[in-house]
Design an enzyme around this catalytic site. Structure first.
Site, mmCIF file in Angstrom:
data_model
loop_
_atom_site.group_PDB
_atom_site.id
_atom_site.type_symbol
_atom_site.label_atom_id
_atom_site.label_comp_id
_atom_site.label_asym_id
_atom_site.label_seq_id
_atom_site.Cartn_x
_atom_site.Cartn_y
_atom_site.Cartn_z
ATOM 1 N N CYS A 113 73.118 79.909 56.492
ATOM 2 C CA CYS A 113 73.265 78.284 57.037
ATOM 3 C C CYS A 113 74.622 78.307 57.995
ATOM 4 O O CYS A 113 75.606 79.160 57.510
ATOM 5 C CB CYS A 113 73.536 77.513 55.966
ATOM 6 S SG CYS A 113 74.302 75.790 56.338
ATOM 7 N N CYS A 140 77.501 76.612 56.058
ATOM 8 C CA CYS A 140 78.123 77.064 54.770
ATOM 9 C C CYS A 140 77.778 78.418 54.328
ATOM 10 O O CYS A 140 78.349 79.116 53.271
ATOM 11 C CB CYS A 140 77.587 76.265 53.515
ATOM 12 S SG CYS A 140 76.212 76.411 53.062
ATOM 13 N N ASP A 153 46.483 41.467 59.260
ATOM 14 C CA ASP A 153 45.629 42.430 59.609
ATOM 15 C C ASP A 153 44.612 42.524 58.584
ATOM 16 O O ASP A 153 43.428 42.632 58.739
ATOM 17 C CB ASP A 153 46.356 43.749 59.783
ATOM 18 C CG ASP A 153 47.255 43.870 60.837
ATOM 19 O OD1 ASP A 153 47.109 42.774 61.691
ATOM 20 O OD2 ASP A 153 47.738 44.775 61.017
ATOM 21 N N ASP A 164 40.626 42.528 58.740
ATOM 22 C CA ASP A 164 39.829 43.498 58.430
ATOM 23 C C ASP A 164 38.793 43.074 57.345
ATOM 24 O O ASP A 164 37.637 43.411 57.192
ATOM 25 C CB ASP A 164 40.800 44.713 57.488
ATOM 26 C CG ASP A 164 41.524 45.264 58.406
ATOM 27 O OD1 ASP A 164 41.363 45.313 59.627
ATOM 28 O OD2 ASP A 164 42.503 45.975 57.855
ATOM 29 N N LYS A 198 53.988 49.116 87.092
ATOM 30 C CA LYS A 198 53.054 50.315 87.262
ATOM 31 C C LYS A 198 53.121 50.971 86.002
ATOM 32 O O LYS A 198 54.002 51.727 85.409
ATOM 33 C CB LYS A 198 53.538 51.297 88.412
ATOM 34 C CG LYS A 198 52.648 52.267 88.717
ATOM 35 C CD LYS A 198 53.070 53.126 90.136
ATOM 36 C CE LYS A 198 51.606 53.886 90.533
ATOM 37 N NZ LYS A 198 51.268 54.776 89.529
ATOM 38 N N LYS A 248 52.238 43.256 95.340
ATOM 39 C CA LYS A 248 50.842 43.212 95.977
ATOM 40 C C LYS A 248 51.131 41.781 96.858
ATOM 41 O O LYS A 248 51.945 40.805 96.418
ATOM 42 C CB LYS A 248 49.697 42.859 95.173
ATOM 43 C CG LYS A 248 49.691 43.929 94.281
ATOM 44 C CD LYS A 248 48.553 43.739 93.329
ATOM 45 C CE LYS A 248 48.188 45.107 92.317
ATOM 46 N NZ LYS A 248 47.720 45.025 91.261
HETATM 47 S S1 IVH Z 1 46.426 48.420 91.738
HETATM 48 C C1 IVH Z 1 44.078 49.126 95.395
HETATM 49 N N1 IVH Z 1 48.367 47.748 89.928
HETATM 50 O O1 IVH Z 1 48.554 53.452 90.083
HETATM 51 C C2 IVH Z 1 45.317 49.079 94.342
HETATM 52 N N2 IVH Z 1 47.574 50.158 90.080
HETATM 53 O O2 IVH Z 1 48.827 55.217 92.290
HETATM 54 C C3 IVH Z 1 44.550 49.479 93.221
HETATM 55 N N3 IVH Z 1 48.439 51.641 88.545
HETATM 56 O O3 IVH Z 1 45.020 54.239 90.381
HETATM 57 C C4 IVH Z 1 45.737 49.691 91.914
HETATM 58 N N4 IVH Z 1 49.656 50.345 87.321
HETATM 59 O O4 IVH Z 1 45.708 53.695 88.201
HETATM 60 C C5 IVH Z 1 47.563 48.755 90.431
HETATM 61 N N5 IVH Z 1 49.878 47.326 88.135
HETATM 62 C C6 IVH Z 1 49.070 48.234 88.873
HETATM 63 C C7 IVH Z 1 48.909 49.456 88.483
HETATM 64 C C8 IVH Z 1 48.249 50.665 88.943
HETATM 65 C C9 IVH Z 1 49.242 51.442 87.496
HETATM 66 C C10 IVH Z 1 47.684 52.783 88.768
HETATM 67 C C11 IVH Z 1 46.439 52.854 89.174
HETATM 68 C C12 IVH Z 1 46.179 53.511 90.387
HETATM 69 C C13 IVH Z 1 47.229 54.386 90.650
HETATM 70 C C14 IVH Z 1 47.809 54.508 92.045
#
Ligand code: IVH
Length: 675
Positions: A408, A411, A33, A37, A116, A290
């Protein structure tokens, strides 16, 4: 520096960007670091001297001026969607089967799995590789322009690496890591400011600052997980490959993201991440699955505000409600009295919680927590559980505000709260068995006498039996005494005896530290030992002499002097020496040795990882530095810790070299090894 080899300004900027990339994306920093810096300071200094205009994407251009009112709004050309949630395995299976039906596919689906993140959604717009705007999600079609604040987040590149598309909107989450959150709240508590209930609120509060220099101090972080508008670039076949492109551009992606195939793998990922969750350095509240293939995402399409191709499978909450059965107080080593909420047992994020800290009386008053109240309790990572807030609507009749006891509870000595201090203390000293237990735990601890195998439970057992009143009594117990304690066999009893005997050979600094004098940490103990050379000389010193020791301030000097004028402490010290505790003579310090920081002026700011301010000051002074309170043109170094404030900004403006605790310790070690 050799002028011939001096890098151009642009080369210097590129070097810094390359280090950012290694640090934030690859998680493989190649310099310390302080060196980083130093590079930044070098760039700042050279930019200030140069007549060339400074580009907006220079690494020095993160903190800009204050906004004067509300945030402007930004329209999302591609809307920012939200996610549908499921809370059970069954509901997740239904999601999976619905997708299979819609895609007419009975084979396993190719998915992406990732945490998430519990932060705030953000859209970052890069035009020809340069960050031009950052916007919150808002209502999905219009968000707030928080560009000035987002520019201060070091994890977010101001310029992309390599070939960048015409337009690239990166979508992702801004979050606050636990370490930053704790430092922020500690700092707030110490300064009588409002604390944040959780890292998410802290991240949101930090982004909504009108002054970007405040956001800059909050150590926010970012993970990318999607895209908005794109021009001049085609998506690859899968989301996983796209995230790989992000990494190449220097945009941080969560290393836990991975492609997976099928339902079983998804369930396994969910279970495994659930186990890892408490160990992660940031908050997550579920897993996002997804469809990994973009052609299949397009086929699945959207419903209202959420895609059909993604789902958030949430974890059980880490914030739960429960009832406060009582508010007790705990007594620490130096008598500090901490209120603790005794709770009806509740499972929070996989752990049963029965106690939560309430920090101090002011905190209890601020949150107005009372016995009988229903409260939200929260756990994050390995943080001690705490009471977040009271559900006032559920308060039963007849509750009473908490009052700090005047005596206390252990004590019965008087409880004293000095004016201007947040902490109340038991005045019983070693007469108080709670303080005795803590004092002996301290005496046996690693940096003190390091008595192996003498754990907290054993210490409690011998103190509660009245066998041990002071650390010296530890040495009077026999193998049979130790063996008679619960869960102790002859063998383990003998081990304790052996460890005690081994610990008798120690050093003067360890011995001084082990005494547990208020404010005297290991560094101050070393200073005292180096100054006085012997215990006798230290005992003979009065408050004025102590104050004249480099690095010992008046407050510490008064604690030390008081400690040694208390006859009871002298009796304990003599008993320890009689028990055979000894140390080698201290080496003579060579007074002719040049001090490495002689003539240098150093300013301190922020919270250091493990040194108190007094200790850091003492070390600096021992190295010959003059410690000053404010940054000016005469300052040579700024020693900065967490949550460093305006002093850091000023130092950076003036091009003062910023150093950290690690470097100070290195200097100290180098100096000590010169003896
Ligand atoms: S994808 C169209 N991936 O969750 C899909 N969202 O409840 C777009 N979020 O507004 C979101 N982690 O702020 C995605 N790994 C993740 C996520 C995530 C957190 C949040 C995001 C979104 C909210 C929806």
């Amino acid at each position: 520096m050799n002028t011939a080899a001096e890098p151009t300004l642009n080369e210097l900027r590129e070097q810094i960007r390359a280090h950012d990339y290694r640090y934030y994306v690859l998680d493989e920093p190649s310099i310390a670091d302080v060196e980083y810096d130093a590079l930044m300071n070098e760039l700042r200094r050279r930019e200030a001297q140069s007549s060339e205009p400074i580009p907006v994407d220079s690494p020095t251009q993160r903190v800009g001026g204050k906004a004067d009112g509300a945030f402007a709004s930004i329209t999302h050309t591609v809307p920012m969607l939200s996610l549908d949630n499921v809370f059970s395995e069954e509901a997740f299976r239904e999601f999976y089967q619905r997708l299979q039906n819609r895609l007419n596919q009975n084979e396993t689906l190719a998915l992406s799995a990732e945490p998430k993140f519990d932060g705030l959604a953000m859209s970052l717009r890069y035009e020809r590789g340069v960050l031009v705007s950052a916007a919150t999600r808002g209502d999905g079609s219009e968000g707030e322009d928080v560009t000035a604040n987002v520019r201060t987040i070091s994890a977010i590149p101001l310029r992309l690496r390599g070939d960048a598309p015409e337009v690239l909107e990166v979508r992702g989450e801004i979050y606050m890591p636990h370490a930053a959150f704790e430092a922020l709240n500690d700092h707030a508590l110490a300064n009588d400011q409002k604390t944040f209930a959780n890292p998410r609120n802290a991240a949101a509060g930090s982004l909504r600052q009108l002054d970007p220099s405040v956001t800059a101090k909050r150590q926010l972080a970012f993970f990318a997980y999607g895209h908005g508008e794109l021009q001049g670039v085609d998506l690859p076949a899968t989301y996983s490959e796209w995230l790989e492109r992000y990494r190449e551009w220097g945009i941080p992606v969560c290393p836990l993201q991975t492609p997976i195939d099928g339902l079983q793998a998804a369930q396994d990922y969910y279970a495994k991440l659930g186990e890892q969750r408490a160990m992660l350095p940031y908050d997550i509240d579920g897993v996002v699955f997804k469809l990994n293939r973009y052609d299949q995402q397009a086929q699945a399409g959207f419903v209202s505000r959420a895609p059909r191709w993604a789902i958030a499978w949430k974890f059980p909450a880490v914030e739960k409600t429960t009832v406060v059965e009582a508010i007790d107080v705990q007594v620490g080593r130096t008598g500090a009295i901490t209120p603790v909420a005794r709770l009806q047992a509740v499972e929070v994020g996989g752990v049963t919680v029965t106690n939560a800290t309430l920090h101090n009386a002011d905190e209890v008053a601020r949150k107005d927590v009372r016995a009988g109240d229903t409260v939200f309790v929260r756990r994050a990572g390995d943080v001690i559980p705490e009471v977040v807030k009271v559900v006032l609507e559920a308060r039963p009749d007849g509750t009473q505000p908490f009052v700090m006891p005047s005596a206390c509870p252990v004590c019965e000595a008087e409880v004293i709260k000095p004016e201007g201090e947040a902490v109340a203390r038991c005045s019983g000293g070693l007469h108080c068995s709670a303080q005795r237990v803590q004092a002996i735990i301290h005496f046996a601890s690693r940096q003190a006498l390091d008595i192996q195998g003498l754990g907290d439970k054993l210490i409690e057992a011998v103190v509660s039996r009245d066998w041990v009143h002071s650390p010296a009594d530890l040495f009077t117990l026999s193998v049979d005494d130790w063996a008679s304690l619960p869960r102790m066999a002859e063998k383990s009893a003998q081990n304790v005896i052996d460890a005690l005997s081994e610990a008798k050979q120690t050093t003067l600094p360890r011995f001084i530290y082990a005494l547990g004098i208020r404010e005297v940490g290991i560094v101050s103990a070393k200073l005292l030992a180096n100054h006085f050379h012997s215990l006798d000389a230290l005992l003979a010193a009065d408050e004025t002499i102590l104050q004249n020791v480099d690095g010992i301030g008046p407050v510490m000097a008064s604690y030390i002097a008081h400690f040694f004028t208390d006859q009871e402490n002298i009796t304990v010290i003599n008993a320890l020496l009689d028990a055979g505790i000894h140390w080698p003579a201290m080496p003579e310090v060579n007074d002719n040795q040049p001090l490495p920081l002689a003539g240098k002026t150093v300013v301190l700011t922020g919270t250091l990882p493990s040194l108190t301010r007094d200790e850091a000051k003492a070390m600096l002074e021992r190295l010959g530095a003059k410690v000053s309170g404010s940054v000016s043109g005469k300052t040579d170094y700024l020693l900065a810790g967490d949550a460093a404030g305006s002093k850091l900004t000023k130092a950076q403006k003036l091009g003062v070299q910023v150093i950290d605790q690690a470097l100070l310790q290195q200097w100290m070690d180098d100096y000590d090894s010169m003896d």
